[in-house]
Write an enzyme that holds these catalytic residues in place. Structure first.
Site: not given
Ligand code: ATR
Length: 263
Positions: A65, A151, A101
């Site tokens: 995106k 993060t 969205d």
């Molecule tokens: P993208 O970052 O590619 O847009 P997304 O699927 O839209 O991906 O976002 C994933 C979200 O889920 C993120 O906020 C991610 O956290 P991080 O930025 O720390 O990666 C969160 N997420 C995924 N797995 C997680 C977990 N096990 N615990 C906490 N947060 C998680």
């Protein structure tokens, strides 16, 4: 035959082709909507194809995106502000990126009659869709938006776009009127968000962007604590409806058959 495409990586899970092709058929439009897995390096080429009318228009899904933005000629106000494009179309020979969205989320909130004005919102996650949520929430005049992401840097990047955002550490929970799960935790049935929601008082709204499975553990937890819940299905349908209208000039119907089709 006009061709439409949703691109992403991964893309297998996307229900966009099912929904768009259903509406295309119902409205007797000569078109086809497909899905395609692309690598980041192929995005530029795809936008050029749209411009040359080899491919008519496109839907973009995570994680492209933002990646697509430098290759477009123009952005709508919404796409620019959120740095997020989910719909591309041609206007006067120019490729335009827009974000539906925002509208999808806003219409879903209006739909469930949740009086969101002056409410305190807690967002979990900082992925691709979150800037759209924040834009919509600010537009709907909520009183405070707090964000928590595993993060922290990603949360801080969002604060560069939206100055009024408050950031808390992952694991902390603030009492709020609406809690949104915008993480990918919940896509698998066994996923659990290891957060303590006990200080959230009853009668709040738990909202999950995920719609498959229809009830994530996050929503189950919210329900158990006596809160209202809503999954992301309507948001998904409304954003698709808005894209469809941009491309075909027709606002397709949303009825029970559409919901059945997706489950
Ligand atoms: P993208 O970052 O590619 O847009 P997304 O699927 O839209 O991906 O976002 C994933 C979200 O889920 C993120 O906020 C991610 O956290 P991080 O930025 O720390 O990666 C969160 N997420 C995924 N797995 C997680 C977990 N096990 N615990 C906490 N947060 C998680």
């Amino acid at each position: 035959m006009k061709k439409f495409l949703v691109i992403g990586n991964p893309i297998d899970h996307s229900l966009s082709p099912k929904l768009h092709n259903y509406w295309i058929k119902n409205n007797n439009i000569k078109a086809i909507y497909e899905k395609k897995k692309l690598e980041k390096s192929q995005i530029k080429d795809l936008v050029l194809k749209v411009k040359k009318k080899e491919k008519k228009r496109n839907n973009i899904t995570v994680p492209f995106k933002k990646t697509v933005i430098p290759y477009l000629d123009e952005l709508s106000v919404e796409a620019k502000r959120t740095e997020s494009v989910n719909t591309i179309y041609l206007h006067k020979e120019k490729t335009v990126g827009h974000n539906t969205d925002i509208e999808g989320f806003e219409r879903n909130i209006n739909d469930i009659n949740f009086d969101i004005k002056d409410k305190r919102i807690l967002i979990l996650g900082a992925g691709g869709v979150v800037s759209s949520l924040i834009f919509a929430l600010e537009k709907m005049k909520v009183s405070r938006i707090t964000l928590s992401n595993r993060t922290k840097e990603k949360a801080e990047d969002l604060k560069k776009l939206f100055r009024d955002l408050s950031i808390i550490n992952w694991g902390q929970i603030e009492d709020s009127d609406m809690i949104i799960n915008a993480t990918s935790l919940g896509l698998s049935e066994e996923d659990k968000i290891d957060l303590d929601f006990s200080q959230i008082k009853k009668g709040k709204l738990f909202y999950d962007i995920i719609y498959n499975p229809p009830e994530t553990n996050f929503l189950k937890k919210g329900k158990d604590f006596g809160n209202k819940t809503e999954n992301g299905l309507k948001m998904f349908i409304y954003q698709a409806q808005a894209s469809f209208e941009i491309w075909h000039g027709i606002r397709p119907k949303i009825d029970n058959d559409v919901i059945k089709l997706l489950y």
